[in-house]
Each structure stands twice: as C-alpha cells, then as structure tokens.
Write a protein that holds these residues in place. Structure first.
Motif, PDB file in Angstrom:
ATOM      1  N   ASP A  20      15.092   6.991   5.930  1.00 54.52           N
ATOM      2  CA  ASP A  20      15.482   8.302   5.765  1.00 54.52           C
ATOM      3  C   ASP A  20      16.453   8.847   6.975  1.00 54.52           C
ATOM      4  N   TYR A  21      16.966   7.620   7.480  1.00 58.50           N
ATOM      5  CA  TYR A  21      17.950   7.794   8.663  1.00 58.50           C
ATOM      6  C   TYR A  21      18.978   6.970   8.481  1.00 58.50           C
ATOM      7  N   GLY A  22      20.473   7.326   8.917  1.00 57.57           N
ATOM      8  CA  GLY A  22      21.601   6.815   8.926  1.00 57.57           C
ATOM      9  C   GLY A  22      21.617   5.462   9.529  1.00 57.57           C
ATOM     10  N   LEU A  40       2.917  14.812  12.589  1.00 53.61           N
ATOM     11  CA  LEU A  40       3.249  14.904  11.343  1.00 53.61           C
ATOM     12  C   LEU A  40       2.930  13.673  10.660  1.00 53.61           C
ATOM     13  N   LEU A  41       2.939  12.351  11.286  1.00 56.66           N
ATOM     14  CA  LEU A  41       2.618  11.325  10.427  1.00 56.66           C
ATOM     15  C   LEU A  41       1.258  11.361  10.339  1.00 56.66           C
ATOM     16  N   SER A  42       0.430  12.110  11.314  1.00 61.93           N
ATOM     17  CA  SER A  42      -0.989  12.008  11.151  1.00 61.93           C
ATOM     18  C   SER A  42      -1.649  12.852  10.167  1.00 61.93           C
ATOM     19  N   ILE A  43      -0.972  13.818  10.031  1.00 56.61           N
ATOM     20  CA  ILE A  43      -1.310  14.798   9.001  1.00 56.61           C
ATOM     21  C   ILE A  43      -0.999  13.925   7.624  1.00 56.61           C
ATOM     22  N   ILE A  44       0.092  13.459   7.481  1.00 59.74           N
ATOM     23  CA  ILE A  44       0.197  12.605   6.281  1.00 59.74           C
ATOM     24  C   ILE A  44      -0.687  11.740   5.842  1.00 59.74           C
ATOM     25  N   GLN A  45      -1.206  11.081   6.934  1.00 62.80           N
ATOM     26  CA  GLN A  45      -2.051   9.953   6.671  1.00 62.80           C
ATOM     27  C   GLN A  45      -3.563  10.570   6.486  1.00 62.80           C
ATOM     28  N   ASP A  46      -3.740  11.525   7.400  1.00 64.24           N
ATOM     29  CA  ASP A  46      -5.266  12.138   7.373  1.00 64.24           C
ATOM     30  C   ASP A  46      -5.540  12.915   6.006  1.00 64.24           C
ATOM     31  N   PHE A  47      -4.443  13.767   5.451  1.00 61.89           N
ATOM     32  CA  PHE A  47      -4.697  14.351   4.120  1.00 61.89           C
ATOM     33  C   PHE A  47      -4.099  13.775   3.062  1.00 61.89           C
ATOM     34  N   LEU A  48      -3.820  12.275   3.060  1.00 62.98           N
ATOM     35  CA  LEU A  48      -3.172  11.633   2.032  1.00 62.98           C
ATOM     36  C   LEU A  48      -2.046  12.277   1.231  1.00 62.98           C
ATOM     37  N   TYR A  49      -1.015  12.837   2.015  1.00 65.20           N
ATOM     38  CA  TYR A  49      -0.026  13.658   1.313  1.00 65.20           C
ATOM     39  C   TYR A  49       0.998  12.353   0.935  1.00 65.20           C
ATOM     40  N   THR A  50       1.724  12.594   0.015  1.00 60.69           N
ATOM     41  CA  THR A  50       3.147  11.894  -0.660  1.00 60.69           C
ATOM     42  C   THR A  50       4.171  12.495  -0.588  1.00 60.69           C
ATOM     43  N   ASP A  51       5.073  11.645  -0.016  1.00 60.69           N
ATOM     44  CA  ASP A  51       6.514  12.272  -0.213  1.00 60.69           C
ATOM     45  C   ASP A  51       6.873  12.499  -1.541  1.00 60.69           C
ATOM     46  N   HIS A  85      11.728   8.230  -6.517  1.00 58.33           N
ATOM     47  CA  HIS A  85      12.655   7.508  -6.179  1.00 58.33           C
ATOM     48  C   HIS A  85      12.265   6.609  -4.919  1.00 58.33           C
ATOM     49  N   PRO A  86      11.610   5.743  -5.109  1.00 55.50           N
ATOM     50  CA  PRO A  86      10.779   4.908  -4.049  1.00 55.50           C
ATOM     51  C   PRO A  86      11.776   4.125  -3.111  1.00 55.50           C
ATOM     52  N   ALA A  87      12.749   3.859  -3.577  1.00 54.86           N
ATOM     53  CA  ALA A  87      13.635   2.977  -2.382  1.00 54.86           C
ATOM     54  C   ALA A  87      15.049   3.600  -2.369  1.00 54.86           C
TER      55      ALA A  87
END
Length: 229
Positions: free
Chosen positions: A141-143, A156-167, A173-175
C-alpha cells in the motif's frame, strides 16, 4: 435497510469544491458519505441539503475550523456520536455501525488515537472503520518496496488483529497495487480504506477508488446487507 448499502469516503483536502464530491454523488448515489478535512461546515451542509442528505459535522477543538469531519446520510434512523471531535464519529444506522476516521499523521498521536477508539469497537456487530487512516500497514500500500516506520501504526494493526477486521478492498482485490493519496513530494500510498468486521467479510460487492480534484481519491464500497437485520 436496502439490500446493498453504498458507502463513500473522501478527504477533500480543504478544497472549496470538496474534491468534486457533488459530481461523484450524482454518479454513485451513496447512502452514507464520510468526509474528512472539509473546508467548512457550511460547505458540507450546503452540499447535503442540495443532494438530499442529513449532515453531522465537527471540528477538532483548538485547531483551525478548515479541517471539518462530517457524515452525510440519506438513510432513516441515522445517529451520529462524537468519539474524538474532529477525528472520529460513531455512526449507527439500524443494525450497522461505522466510525468515520481522520487519524493524525504524527506517529505518536496516531497510536494514541487508535487506542482511544478501542472502547467503541465491542458490539454485536463491530463498526466498520472507514476514512483516512494516515498510515499504511503493509508495503503493497506504499509507493516504495519498504514501508517506513513512521508510516506504520502498531495500535491500528493491533485493532485489526484483535477484532479480526478485514481490509474491504483486499477482499475483492487481494494483490492489486492501488494508491489513494497522491501529492507532489510524497510517495503515493493507500491511506483511504474501510475495515470490515468478520460478519461482513464476505459482503463487499464493489470496492474501487475514484479520482477527485483533492489529493486523495474517493473510496467507494458497496456491501450486501440482506439478512443482517
């Protein structure tokens, strides 16, 4: 609630034309719009009235009023609560909730900000996190091939992992290499995103970026909501 809910988020970069948002609304007809860094409340309020939306807006205390955070909705029973004035709004619409996010760009402030929204993430359906996160979590996600430390957010990464969030963009568009922020002198990056909780993980139907007159692209997300109510 409609069987498909269309969401749109845009950082307007304090532009007087709100990044061309009026035209995007006519084209995409979103149900709920999440706005960051608007020039003024009057601008977003006027756009809401002209386009058939209700409007809620706030500004971070102690800074210029040209960084207004706002939510526009044309769905009934919408309620908006200030979580961090000018930086986070909790939006509830029937059985769904969202947090409109304009995260700080300074790393220490960013980590403190994401920690502060944690108490609002525990509910029967955790809220969709949507807006300008002012950071990236992964090099794709970076140039550049290496993501600098100051562009990351451990909170933020901790939130995504702890609450099982998905982008939500990665669900469809996985790749794909796609950037939403383009400013001369800065590397492009995908700062504008929406994270969805496990119950909505299979629900994205459209996820795409739309060029604007701002230095951010708008992010359009369509979610299948049939059977959730």
């Amino acid at each position: 609630m409609a069987s498909i809910v269309t969401l749109l988020t845009l950082n307007t970069n304090k532009r007087a034309d709100l990044g061309g948002l009026a035209s995007i609304i006519k084209e995409t007809k979103p149900h709920v719009i999440f706005i960051q860094e608007a020039l003024s409340y009057n601008l977003v309020s006027s756009l809401a009235s002209a386009s058939g939306y209700s409007c809620w807006a706030s500004t971070l205390p102690g800074i210029r009023r040209d960084r207004t955070l706002a939510v526009l909705s044309r769905l009934p029973h919408t309620a908006v609560q200030e979580v961090v004035p000018g930086q986070a709004q909790l939006v509830t619409v029937e059985g769904l909730s969202f947090i409109n996010i304009h995260a700080p760009s300074i790393k220490t402030e960013s980590n403190a900000f994401f920690t502060s929204i944690r108490p609002h993430l525990s509910s029967p359906i955790a809220p969709v996190l949507i807006g300008d996160f002012n950071c990236c979590l992964f090099p794709i996600d970076y140039g550049l091939p290496i993501l600098p430390r100051h562009y990351r957010s451990a909170s933020l990464l901790s939130i995504i992992q702890d609450f099982l969030y998905t982008d939500s963009f990665r669900t469809l568009h996985p790749a794909a290499v796609s950037f939403s922020f383009h400013r001369r002198g800065n590397e492009p990056s995908r700062l504008d995103r929406a994270y969805i909780p496990p119950l909505l993980e299979s629900r994205p139907r459209v996820a795409r970026y739309i060029p604007t007159t701002s230095d951010h692209h708008a992010y359009l997300l369509r979610l299948e909501t049939a059977g959730l109510a």
